[in-house]
Enzyme design. Structure first.
Site, PDB file in Angstrom:
ATOM      1  N   SER A 251     -28.510  43.894  10.269  1.00  0.00           N
ATOM      2  CA  SER A 251     -27.087  44.632  10.138  1.00  0.00           C
ATOM      3  C   SER A 251     -26.130  43.589  10.642  1.00  0.00           C
ATOM      4  O   SER A 251     -26.578  42.228  11.106  1.00  0.00           O
ATOM      5  CB  SER A 251     -26.971  45.659  11.350  1.00  0.00           C
ATOM      6  N   LYS A 252     -24.914  43.947  10.689  1.00  0.00           N
ATOM      7  CA  LYS A 252     -23.896  42.862  10.847  1.00  0.00           C
ATOM      8  C   LYS A 252     -23.823  42.298  12.379  1.00  0.00           C
ATOM      9  O   LYS A 252     -23.160  41.291  12.657  1.00  0.00           O
ATOM     10  CB  LYS A 252     -22.376  43.552  10.503  1.00  0.00           C
ATOM     11  N   ARG A 253     -24.598  42.995  13.218  1.00  0.00           N
ATOM     12  CA  ARG A 253     -24.797  42.430  14.486  1.00  0.00           C
ATOM     13  C   ARG A 253     -25.552  41.205  14.543  1.00  0.00           C
ATOM     14  O   ARG A 253     -25.050  40.170  15.129  1.00  0.00           O
ATOM     15  CB  ARG A 253     -25.583  43.484  15.296  1.00  0.00           C
ATOM     16  N   HIS A 254     -26.268  41.018  13.558  1.00  0.00           N
ATOM     17  CA  HIS A 254     -27.340  39.713  13.287  1.00  0.00           C
ATOM     18  C   HIS A 254     -26.731  38.610  12.662  1.00  0.00           C
ATOM     19  O   HIS A 254     -27.177  37.772  12.936  1.00  0.00           O
ATOM     20  CB  HIS A 254     -28.936  40.187  12.889  1.00  0.00           C
TER      21      HIS A 254
END
Length: 479
Positions: A251-254
């Site tokens: 996800s955009k977190r990673h």
RNA sequence: GGCCCCAUCGUCUAGCGGUUAGGACAUCGGCCUCUCACGCCGGUAACAGGGGUUCGAGUCCCCUUGGGGUCACCA
């Protein structure tokens, strides 16, 4: 032999992320290698989630990557339209055929009735997963009102198995007992994924379906539809997922998930493709590939069956390799827009920019870094790093800078090849060393402590600018 | 939980019955050196566990464990 026809069929519900790019890439490479056709089709039958903006982003992403399509949005083709929302008539006709042949039926069960059955199942079994709805209309129950809202369901077999030989996963066999009568058409007439996908793949002549392996569950229903329609079942290749570094869903977190973000970060399309192709596909010990090599060497049987994790460090390494592979004129063209974005206007074919590339590119990974490293060549006065100035532009440095200025003043041509031996010899005669001279001079010329070799910087700068910068630094350091 | 998929260094992978288990990224040393890089040399580091099959298993089969996917009137 029939022509290879593969497609990429994204749903426009977000950006084109790197997992999707990898699937598209494998398909594209295969089509190009086989001299076949690559088709782009937009699966926008979910009116609630699909957006035109997303479709635009996907098209722009593929264009930037250079994954060109032979049929699809913007280019058209003989099997259009290439947006599912514009193909409703085709699906309607097919569904009528399926109902007439007894492969599908209209189901008038309401959402409330299904929900009640689901709850009864949960009460009985103690869990809510694994519920399959048994429609009473399957076996001919007549509705009170035939014009009432209804869906169309596929009459799935209850016994037997369906199998296929997956190009990546090998032979897969699924028991029909795990199937339910899946919905083909919503009450509003919009087709669902399995129907639209199969009908389009048939009418577009698709010979190989490559998609994420999260779709494997859909393959059995789809094969059943092919068979009900008397159509030839294509080959399937289920590409494993790209996971986050911690093994979780990406996800955009990673990571930057949308590919356009990589464009903005100064990554090269070929580097993105190279990194993603190696994530799951290998060719002996080779790590770096040109686009042409990829087309030549790709094969499905060298795609791994397991999921792989995104690794930003390796990605950066691959990008650096591609940056250094690019010839100087091309690289200058690529970096010019990034310089302009920093407020430094330089023509893409400016000779100084081209001349600086060999010196700059071993020191940069992205185009953004390259632009950052090139900036001081193209401004009147380099932005001065105050800490560097405080440390190196001291009164003690003044005699050295004066000496350097007078030593280089007469050198012609003003190139690294001439300057380097000339200054070195002069230093030796004076008992000076590069260590004493280099850092003050570097700060004077570039405003920072890190740069290409001193004489390389001078060459790109030219004699006038070099002497002017040395003079300014001497004035500054002398006070 | 049912069903499906997967399993070699931290990561990406090579290996397709007999290898000192190879490469790359990362990491740790060193060299080069006017800074920073690039480059070069070297080190640490893996066959998840258990059963089979076989003269011989990382390679074939089974089980366990672990990870992932999926159970929609999303795709």
């Amino acid at each position: 032999m029939t022509e290879v026809r593969v497609r990429f069929a994204p749903s426009p519900t977000g950006t084109l992320h790197i997992g999707g790019v990898r699937t598209a890439l494998y398909s594209w490479l295969y089509a190009r290698q086989q001299g076949g056709k690559f088709i782009l089709r937009v699966e926008d039958t979910d009116q609630g989630r699909s957006t035109e903006e997303s479709a635009r982003v996907i098209v722009e992403s593929l264009r930037w990557l250079g994954l060109d399509w032979d049929e699809g949005p913007e280019v058209g083709g003989p099997n259009g339209p290439y947006f599912q929302s514009q193909r409703l008539d085709i699906y309607r006709e097919v569904v009528e055929k399926l109902i007439a042949s007894g492969h599908a039926y209209r189901c008038y069960a309401t959402k409330e009735e299904i929900e009640a059955a689901r709850e009864a199942f949960a009460a009985r079994t103690g869990r809510k997963e694994g519920f399959t709805f048994e429609s009473p209309y399957r076996d001919g129950k007549q509705p009170a009102d035939p014009s009432a809202p209804h869906v169309v369901r596929f009459k799935a077999p209850r016994e037997g198995t369906t199998a296929w030989d997956d190009l990546i996963k090998g032979r897969i066999e699924i028991q029909h007992s795990t199937l339910q009568d899946f919905v083909l058409v919503r009450p509003d007439g919009m087709p669902l994924y399995n129907l639209g996908c199969v009908v389009d793949d048939i009418t577009m002549g698709v010979t190989l379906v490559a998609r994420g392996d999260d779709h494997m569950i859909n393959t059995t229903p789809q094969i059943l539809i092919y068979q009900a329609l008397g159509a030839k079942v294509p080959e399937f290749a289920h590409v494993p997922m790209v996971l986050a570094p911690n093994g979780q869903k990406l996800s955009k977190r990673h990571a930057a998930v949308g590919v356009l973000e990589y464009r903005d970060m100064g990554y090269l399309p070929d580097a993105v493709l190279n990194y993603l192709v190696r994530l799951g596909w290998s060719y002996g010990d080779q790590e770096i590939f040109t686009r042409a090599e990829l087309i030549e060497k790709f094969s499905w049987d060298r795609v791994g069956a397991q999921a792989s994790r995104y690794d930003a460090k390796k990605f950066a390494y691959v990008q650096g390799e591609h940056l250094r592979m690019l010839d100087d004129a091309r690289l200058a063209e690529e970096v010019a827009p990034f310089l302009e974005a920093r407020g430094v206007k330089v023509a893409p074919d400016d000779p100084r920019l081209v001349k600086a590339m060999p010196y700059l590119k071993p020191r940069a990974v992205t185009l953004v870094e390259l632009a950052e490293a090139a900036e001081y060549f193209f401004v009147d006065e380099p932005a001065m790093d105050e800490k560097a100035a405080a440390k190196f532009l001291t009164p003690e440095a003044v005699p050295h800078l004066r000496w350097l200025a007078s030593t280089i003043a007469g050198v012609e041509p003003f190139t690294d090849a001439q300057l380097s031996p000339h200054v070195t010899a002069a230093m030796e005669a004076e008992g000076l060393t590069m260590k004493e001279i280099a850092q003050p001079a570097r700060v004077a010329l570039t405003g920072r402590t890190k740069s290409p070799g001193l004489f390389e910087v001078m060459e790109v700068l030219g004699k006038d600018a070099t002497l002017a910068r040395l003079e300014r630094a001497i004035e500054r350091a002398g006070t």
